[in-house]
Design a protein around this motif. Structure first.
Motif, PDB file in Angstrom:
ATOM      1  N   UNK A 168       4.912   3.360 -12.310  1.00 23.53           N
ATOM      2  CA  UNK A 168       4.219   4.515 -11.765  1.00 23.53           C
ATOM      3  C   UNK A 168       3.997   4.381 -10.266  1.00 23.53           C
ATOM      4  N   UNK A 169       3.502   3.227  -9.826  1.00 25.73           N
ATOM      5  CA  UNK A 169       3.196   3.051  -8.409  1.00 25.73           C
ATOM      6  C   UNK A 169       4.461   3.005  -7.560  1.00 25.73           C
ATOM      7  N   UNK A 170       5.539   2.466  -8.101  1.00 25.04           N
ATOM      8  CA  UNK A 170       6.794   2.421  -7.354  1.00 25.04           C
ATOM      9  C   UNK A 170       7.310   3.826  -7.085  1.00 25.04           C
ATOM     10  N   UNK A 171       7.196   4.695  -8.083  1.00 20.27           N
ATOM     11  CA  UNK A 171       7.629   6.084  -7.913  1.00 20.27           C
ATOM     12  C   UNK A 171       6.709   6.803  -6.941  1.00 20.27           C
ATOM     13  N   UNK A 211       9.970  -0.692   1.841  1.00 16.06           N
ATOM     14  CA  UNK A 211       9.930  -1.641   0.738  1.00 16.06           C
ATOM     15  C   UNK A 211       8.507  -1.666   0.195  1.00 16.06           C
ATOM     16  N   UNK A 212       8.356  -1.352  -1.086  1.00 21.19           N
ATOM     17  CA  UNK A 212       7.059  -1.452  -1.744  1.00 21.19           C
ATOM     18  C   UNK A 212       6.980  -2.810  -2.410  1.00 21.19           C
ATOM     19  N   UNK A 213       6.035  -3.629  -1.963  1.00 17.12           N
ATOM     20  CA  UNK A 213       5.886  -4.999  -2.484  1.00 17.12           C
ATOM     21  C   UNK A 213       4.786  -5.032  -3.538  1.00 17.12           C
ATOM     22  N   UNK A 214       5.041  -5.755  -4.622  1.00 12.74           N
ATOM     23  CA  UNK A 214       4.016  -5.900  -5.656  1.00 12.74           C
ATOM     24  C   UNK A 214       4.012  -7.313  -6.197  1.00 12.74           C
ATOM     25  N   UNK A 215       2.820  -7.796  -6.514  1.00 14.34           N
ATOM     26  CA  UNK A 215       2.638  -9.124  -7.080  1.00 14.34           C
ATOM     27  C   UNK A 215       2.405  -8.968  -8.582  1.00 14.34           C
ATOM     28  N   UNK A 216       3.302  -9.508  -9.385  1.00 10.52           N
ATOM     29  CA  UNK A 216       3.206  -9.372 -10.839  1.00 10.52           C
ATOM     30  C   UNK A 216       2.371 -10.521 -11.394  1.00 10.52           C
ATOM     31  N   UNK A 238       4.569   5.732   2.087  1.00 13.74           N
ATOM     32  CA  UNK A 238       4.889   7.165   2.174  1.00 13.74           C
ATOM     33  C   UNK A 238       4.896   7.644   3.623  1.00 13.74           C
ATOM     34  N   UNK A 239       3.939   7.172   4.405  1.00 10.47           N
ATOM     35  CA  UNK A 239       3.908   7.570   5.812  1.00 10.47           C
ATOM     36  C   UNK A 239       5.145   7.069   6.548  1.00 10.47           C
ATOM     37  N   UNK A 240       5.547   5.845   6.295  1.00  7.37           N
ATOM     38  CA  UNK A 240       6.742   5.297   6.940  1.00  7.37           C
ATOM     39  C   UNK A 240       7.979   6.110   6.582  1.00  7.37           C
ATOM     40  N   UNK A 241       8.093   6.488   5.313  1.00  2.00           N
ATOM     41  CA  UNK A 241       9.235   7.298   4.890  1.00  2.00           C
ATOM     42  C   UNK A 241       9.245   8.641   5.608  1.00  2.00           C
ATOM     43  N   UNK A 297       0.834  -1.201   0.000  1.00  3.44           N
ATOM     44  CA  UNK A 297       0.000   0.000   0.000  1.00  3.44           C
ATOM     45  C   UNK A 297       0.871   1.254   0.000  1.00  3.44           C
ATOM     46  N   UNK A 298       0.825   1.996  -1.100  1.00  3.92           N
ATOM     47  CA  UNK A 298       1.674   3.170  -1.262  1.00  3.92           C
ATOM     48  C   UNK A 298       1.488   4.212  -0.158  1.00  3.92           C
TER      49      UNK A 298
END
Length: 230
Positions: free
Chosen positions: A129-132, A113-118, A103-106, A98-99
């Motif tokens: 886009x979502x990673x940025x 770590x941004x996790x995504x399932x491809x 962002x809040x953690x940063x 969850x982006x």
């Protein structure tokens, strides 16, 4: 990457020396990992009650601790959950799909770590886009047994890439790292015990450093990101 905090640089250095992340899913894994020589640990279990003690045990063993906040029982997927983790534990960072939580953690000074399932080409196309937008320090992709895709993403994303999921042996690990992953994450204890020399030798000849901050792609230039979904 300019301005990357000291903690993130330390974690990146740990990846370069030993790019295997221990992922733990229960108390048995927690006990088993304490004596392991790998420094970075992803915590994939726990609750609002137990997570402070889990993190404390890992920190006593000198581990860098990332908590998968999406998997914590008793916390909703809101920024308040990140606030609780930062206030009540000594965690170094979080893992989340969850982006807004990333962002809040940063903003609170945690590594992220941004996790995504491809799962399909749509997820792949939206990743850049979502990673940025997430502002994450690292991007974790699952499954991690897609070396060709790892190579393309490592070339396209301006963030260190972590491969995770279905990595079962030395050959899987070497394939992911040689393709361009900065590190791999695994719950498999046999993978935790792989020796540094085995995978350092496998990629030493092709190692590249982007700028001076982090480990990135390997080998020949990969096709543009947009081509990866074709």
């Amino acid at each position: 990457m300019k301005g990357i905090p000291k903690l993130q640089n330390e974690i990146i250095s740990a990846f370069e020396n030993s790019p295997i992340i221990i992922a733990i899913k229960d108390d048995d894994d927690l006990s088993a990992c304490l004596s392991c020589d790998k420094k970075v640990v992803f915590v994939l279990y726990g609750s609002v009650i137990t997570i402070p003690a889990i993190v404390a045990r890992l920190k006593e063993a000198d581990k860098a601790v990332f908590v998968d906040i999406d998997l914590l029982d008793g916390l909703s997927a809101r920024e308040a959950a990140v606030d609780y983790l930062a206030r009540s534990t000594a965690a170094d960072g979080i893992v989340s799909t969850k982006a807004p939580l990333v962002r809040r953690a940063a903003a609170l000074g945690l590594a992220t770590v941004y996790r995504t399932f491809l799962l399909d080409s749509m997820a792949l196309r939206s990743l850049q886009k979502t990673a940025v937008q997430s502002g994450a320090d690292f991007v974790e992709i699952l499954p991690g047994v897609m070396p060709k895709l790892i190579g393309r993403l490592a070339a396209a994303l301006e963030k260190p890439l972590i491969a995770s999921g279905l990595l079962a042996d030395k050959e899987d690990v070497i394939a992911a790292l040689s393709a361009g992953a900065a590190a791999i994450s695994s719950t498999d204890r046999a993978v935790w015990e792989l020796k540094t020399l085995e995978y350092q030798k496998s990629r030493a000849a092709e190692r590249k450093i982007r700028g001076t901050a982090f480990l990135c792609g390997f080998g020949a230039a990969a096709p543009p990101f947009a081509a990866a979904g074709k």
